[in-house]
Design an enzyme around this catalytic site. Structure first.
Site, PDB file in Angstrom:
ATOM      1  CE1 TYR A   1      -3.224  -2.787   0.008  1.00 17.98           C
ATOM      2  CE2 TYR A   1      -3.938  -2.129   2.182  1.00 17.98           C
ATOM      3  CZ  TYR A   1      -4.072  -2.936   1.069  1.00 17.98           C
ATOM      4  OH  TYR A   1      -5.068  -3.885   1.037  1.00 17.98           O
TER       5      TYR A   1
ATOM      6  CE  LYS B   1       0.717 -17.510  -3.274  1.00 22.29           C
ATOM      7  NZ  LYS B   1      -0.166 -18.681  -3.199  1.00 22.29           N
TER       8      LYS B   1
ATOM      9  CG  ASP C   1      -7.364  -4.168   3.775  1.00 20.85           C
ATOM     10  OD1 ASP C   1      -8.377  -4.116   4.488  1.00 20.85           O
ATOM     11  OD2 ASP C   1      -7.179  -3.435   2.785  1.00 20.85           O
TER      12      ASP C   1
END
Ligand code: NAD
Length: 361
Positions: A141, A192, A248
């Site tokens: 972000y 990930k 989020d």
């Protein structure tokens, strides 16, 4: 020394729910010997109306000087036509940035009394108690480069960058391990790492931090599996720690497991342990002023504030127990109402929590 609490009621239902939360805070003050100073300031649309800015300098200064901030909610249709730079939500972002709140703690708790409210089978979620620790000021972000550019061919190309430094990962993992010590002592780090090098680093640093907490069990999970496990068997988790974007998404999914947006508190902490505490819901303009909003998420935010910024775990527990007893009594605001229960308004719900605290005396 007296602890300073800054109250920012904000907009919409904010003032109604915050008033009930203050009542509850006042009710634990004497029994637990809390030395508190409460101040109030404006934020969001209310601040814009009064001063032309959603986060006036004096509000930010008061927040910086406080040990903890209790926020209601900001925003509403009245301020939607404003330029983005002065919209109420900018007040919230300004507070997060100004206080350096890098750790977002979002519990997904489903009181057994409300298990029917979930979209999952009651036996999968009754008694659910997960805490998602989301990194809030880094990751994709905020990473550079970012933006949309036009290639020579004329085609547009969008870029965002996932970037974390070791120290950013270390400090959020420490928060997760510290809170796990106050809970069931299990941390699941979500990444990930099979695809993204940045989260391969995340996994390595989480493992390193875990060595300092031999009493806390650390596991790792890929984010796609974590999403699946959250809806398959959510009670397997205690504390989950993850990046800004993964957090989020996962925290919203976890919140919805509980089926009741009016019940969920949150905390955002900085490196000094200063925190901002708020319900996860917004200003609910559709029900503002009607006296029907559920104040329990804000009341439970006060419990989080007592636990994480003021280190008053017994007072926090007393509030959580009082909320549970009120639900046992069958009292419900409209958003969590079910057949056979008694529907109450915002003030009556706040009064009931105060009464439950007094009767626990
Ligand atoms: P919302 O959370 O305000 O409302 C969604 C729905 O849930 C509405 O039907 C509302 O009535 C209901 N609801 C929310 N809180 C409730 C409560 N305590 N008791 C009973 N019902 C409740 O989300 P929205 O409608 O998308 O946003 C409304 C405004 O809030 C917008 O201006 C948005 O920008 C702002 N917002 C602020 C915050 C914040 O201050 N942290 C967060 C989200 C949205």
């Amino acid at each position: 020394m007296s602890k300073k609490i800054l109250i920012l009621a904000g907009d919409g239902i904010g003032p109604e729910i915050v008033a009930e939360a203050i009542k509850v805070l006042e009710a634990v003050r004497a029994p637990f010997g809390l030395d508190l100073t409460l101040d109030e300031a404006l934020v969001g649309g209310a601040a814009y109306d009064a001063s032309g800015h959603p986060l006036p300098e004096e509000t930010l200064a008061a927040a910086r000087a406080a040990d903890a901030v209790l926020l209601g909610a900001v925003g509403g249709p009245k301020w939607e036509p404003l330029p983005i730079a002065v919209r109420p939500e900018k007040g919230l972002l300004g507070l997060r940035a100004g206080l350096g709140l890098f750790a977002n703690l979002r519990p997904a708790i489903l009181c057994p009394q409300l298990a029917d409210a979930s979209s999952l089978k009651p036996e999968l979620v009754a008694g659910l108690d997960i805490l998602i620790v989301r990194e809030l000021t880094g990751g994709i972000y905020f990473g550079e480069p970012r933006g949309v550019t036009r290639l020579e061919s004329g085609e547009r190309r969008g870029v965002n960058t996932l970037v974390y430094t070791e120290s950013e990962i270390r400090r959020i993992c420490r928060v997760a391990f510290d809170v796990a010590r106050q809970r069931n002592k299990r941390v699941c780090s979500v990444d990930k790492a099979n695809v993204l090098e940045c989260t391969e680093l995340w996994r390595e640093v989480a493992t390193e931090v875990g060595r300092d907490y031999p009493d806390v069990a650390l596991s790792h999970m890929y984010v796609d599996n974590a999403a699946m496990q959250l809806v398959r068997a959510p009670k397997q988790f205690d504390v989950m720690v993850t990046t800004n974007m993964f957090g989020d998404i996962l925290s919203d999914a976890a919140a919805m497991l509980t089926g009741s947006i009016g019940m969920l508190p949150s905390a955002s902490l900085n490196a000094e342990g200063q925190g901002m505490y708020e319900p996860i819901h917004g200003s609910a303009p559709d029900i503002a002023g009607k006296g029907i909003a559920n104040p329990l998420a804000t009341i439970l935010s006060v419990a989080m504030m007592l636990r994480y910024s003021l280190h008053e775990a017994a007072a926090a527990q007393a509030i959580e127990d009082a909320v549970s007893r009120v639900l046992d009594q069958g009292l419900r605001t409209g958003d969590i109402m079910s057949p056979g229960m008694r529907q109450v308004g915002t003030v009556e719900m706040g009064d009931a929590v105060v009464a439950a605290l007094a009767s626990a005396g």
